[in-house]
Design an enzyme around this catalytic site. Structure first.
Site, short mmCIF file in Angstrom:
data_model
loop_
_atom_site.label_atom_id
_atom_site.label_comp_id
_atom_site.label_asym_id
_atom_site.label_seq_id
_atom_site.Cartn_x
_atom_site.Cartn_y
_atom_site.Cartn_z
N ASN A 32 0.80 -1.22 0.00
CA ASN A 32 0.00 0.00 0.00
C ASN A 32 0.83 1.28 0.00
O ASN A 32 0.30 2.36 -0.18
CB ASN A 32 -0.96 0.01 1.19
CG ASN A 32 -0.30 -0.40 2.49
OD1 ASN A 32 0.25 -1.51 2.58
ND2 ASN A 32 -0.34 0.47 3.47
N CYS A 44 -1.66 5.24 8.75
CA CYS A 44 -1.95 4.61 10.05
C CYS A 44 -0.93 4.95 11.12
O CYS A 44 -1.13 4.60 12.27
CB CYS A 44 -1.98 3.09 9.88
SG CYS A 44 -2.97 2.55 8.51
N ALA A 66 -13.84 -4.02 0.53
CA ALA A 66 -14.66 -3.33 -0.47
C ALA A 66 -14.31 -1.86 -0.65
O ALA A 66 -14.43 -1.31 -1.74
CB ALA A 66 -16.14 -3.46 -0.10
N HIS A 67 -13.87 -1.21 0.43
CA HIS A 67 -13.78 0.26 0.34
C HIS A 67 -12.57 0.76 -0.45
O HIS A 67 -12.42 1.96 -0.64
CB HIS A 67 -13.87 0.91 1.73
CG HIS A 67 -12.66 0.79 2.60
ND1 HIS A 67 -11.78 1.84 2.77
CD2 HIS A 67 -12.19 -0.22 3.36
CE1 HIS A 67 -10.82 1.46 3.62
NE2 HIS A 67 -11.05 0.21 3.98
N1 PLP Z 1 -4.34 -4.61 3.91
C1 PLP Z 1 -3.89 -3.60 3.14
C2 PLP Z 1 -2.75 -3.84 2.20
C3 PLP Z 1 -4.50 -2.34 3.23
O1 PLP Z 1 -4.04 -1.33 2.46
C4 PLP Z 1 -5.57 -2.15 4.13
C5 PLP Z 1 -6.20 -0.83 4.30
O2 PLP Z 1 -5.56 0.19 4.24
C6 PLP Z 1 -6.00 -3.26 4.91
C7 PLP Z 1 -5.35 -4.46 4.77
C8 PLP Z 1 -7.11 -3.13 5.89
O3 PLP Z 1 -8.35 -3.12 5.24
P1 PLP Z 1 -9.64 -2.57 6.03
O4 PLP Z 1 -9.52 -1.10 6.08
O5 PLP Z 1 -10.82 -3.03 5.24
O6 PLP Z 1 -9.61 -3.19 7.38
#
Ligand code: PLP
Length: 378
Positions: free
Chosen positions: A152, A324, A201-202
């Site tokens: 990410n 985060c 989903a988001h």
């Molecule tokens: N895994 C990755 C690579 C992400 O980028 C994210 C969200 O930023 C998540 C997991 C977590 O997903 P959720 O926000 O639906 O808990």
């Protein structure tokens, strides 16, 4: 209201009107509990199953291999614990990467406190992790290997397929967090070869608060994370969030319909952004950037928090290293071996089907202005 320029699609995405409409109908008209025995309930159940089919098809999976969860984080936690339970006689060792999302890293830290051992494999400077390094870390007692599909922050695509091939004939199960890869890079569960695949989903134009976990391959008799009613074949109890599920499926349908067009659009936006942003003195592109929707750049010496705040005040939404980890250097950038000034000056721009070149021009102008009007602080 001032126009918002949204360049943070890897954090979350706007819900298209058709998705909101599908959700609203499920909340106000088709609101039955899928477990209820009268037609309103049966219809709700049918809609949940139709939605499961849509999401599973986009993965190349069978509907019965897909379980709805509350988010990607839950899917990640569930997959790790289900794999460890299935392989409890194999051992208590986990292999993952140092650049996973905190949904995996923090779960692994909790598991370490419970007596498991974890090997965190480091990436190269581009954020990619070599399949050989992951496979070298696998031991006799490794119960599960968990590697994300797309990072990410760096946008690096991880070698899930090669790891799956290398694990053949060995007991370790394979999980991939495909939250940033789903409908962004081409794959099916078959091509990946993973036993567990997490989705959310988001990140693809769906609502927040709904995710999914594919359980297939060599995974069997998955242990639930929660105990309760018999929903989701008894493996994920709790009354199904029918509106969220309807929204998830609608979002998948919309993205699926325009998949190649969206990929081409995002790739061209990313290329344009690289071209424009690298005109800014000292700006460096960070990471492999294999995924079309993620671009991290650094202005060494300029704290990312200040850049994000400055652009935010102008209505431009981007994120610092990792949304985060407020104020702390991102564990991803540190693991990639970036020097402190470069890591602390890294911001992420991320794109969606709605992003335009004008959005990029505005961000590039604001970043240049930030670079020119301030002195480096680091
Ligand atoms: N895994 C990755 C690579 C992400 O980028 C994210 C969200 O930023 C998540 C997991 C977590 O997903 P959720 O926000 O639906 O808990």
């Amino acid at each position: 209201m001032e126009k918002i320029i949204y360049l943070d699609y890897a954090a979350t995405t706007p819900v298209p009107p058709a998705v909101a409409e599908a959700m609203a109908k499920t909340l106000t008209e088709d609101f039955g509990n899928p477990s209820a025995q009268y037609p309103l309930g049966r219809e709700a159940r049918d809609r949940v199953e139709a939605a499961r089919n849509v999401v599973a098809s986009a993965l190349g999976a069978r509907a019965e291999q897909l379980y709805f969860t509350s988010c990607g984080t839950e899917s990640d936690n569930w997959a790790l614990r289900a794999a460890l339970w299935q392989n409890r006689r194999v051992g208590k060792h986990i292999v993952t990467t140092a650049v996973e999302h905190s949904a995996i890293i923090e779960c692994c830290k909790a598991l370490e406190r419970e007596g498991y051992t974890v090997t965190y494999v480091k990436p190269g400077r581009d954020g990619r992790v070599a399949a050989e390094k992951i496979l070298e870390a696998v031991r006799e007692d490794t119960a599960v290997v968990s590697i994300m599909l797309v990072n990410n922050e760096s946008g690096a695509r991880m070698p899930v397929e090669a790891v799956a091939a290398g694990l053949r004939g060995r007991p370790a199960l394979l999980h991939t967090d495909a939250v940033q890869g789903f409908l962004k890079v081409p794959f099916t569960v078959k091509t990946l070869g993973a036993d567990f695949v997490s989705l959310s989903a988001h990140k693809i134009g769906g609502p927040k608060g709904i995710g999914a976990l594919y359980i297939g391959g060599r995974a069997k008799n998955a242990r639930p994370l929660l105990y309760g009613g018999g929903q989701e074949s008894g493996l994920r109890p709790g009354t199904e969030p029918t509106a969220q599920i309807a929204g998830f499926a609608k979002a998948v349908e919309l993205r699926w319909e325009h998949l190649e067009e969206h990929w081409a659009h995002m790739a061209s936006i990313r290329a344009y952004a690289v071209e424009q942003l690298t005109k800014i003195p000292d700006l460096a592109v960070i990471g492999a950037g294999d995924a079309p929707h993620i671009l991290s750049v650094s202005l060494p010496g300029y704290p990312s928090q200040n850049i994000v705040t400055d652009l935010g005040e102008q209505g431009i939404c981007i994120s610092a290293g990792s949304a985060c980890h407020k104020g702390k250097a991102s564990h991803v950038l540190v693991a990639m071996g970036l020097d402190k000034r470069t890591a602390a000056g890294t911001v992420r721009l991320s794109f969606g089907p709605e992003t335009t070149r004008e959005d990029i021009d505005a961000a590039a102008a604001a970043l240049l202005n930030h670079r020119m009007k301030r002195f480096p602080m680091l």
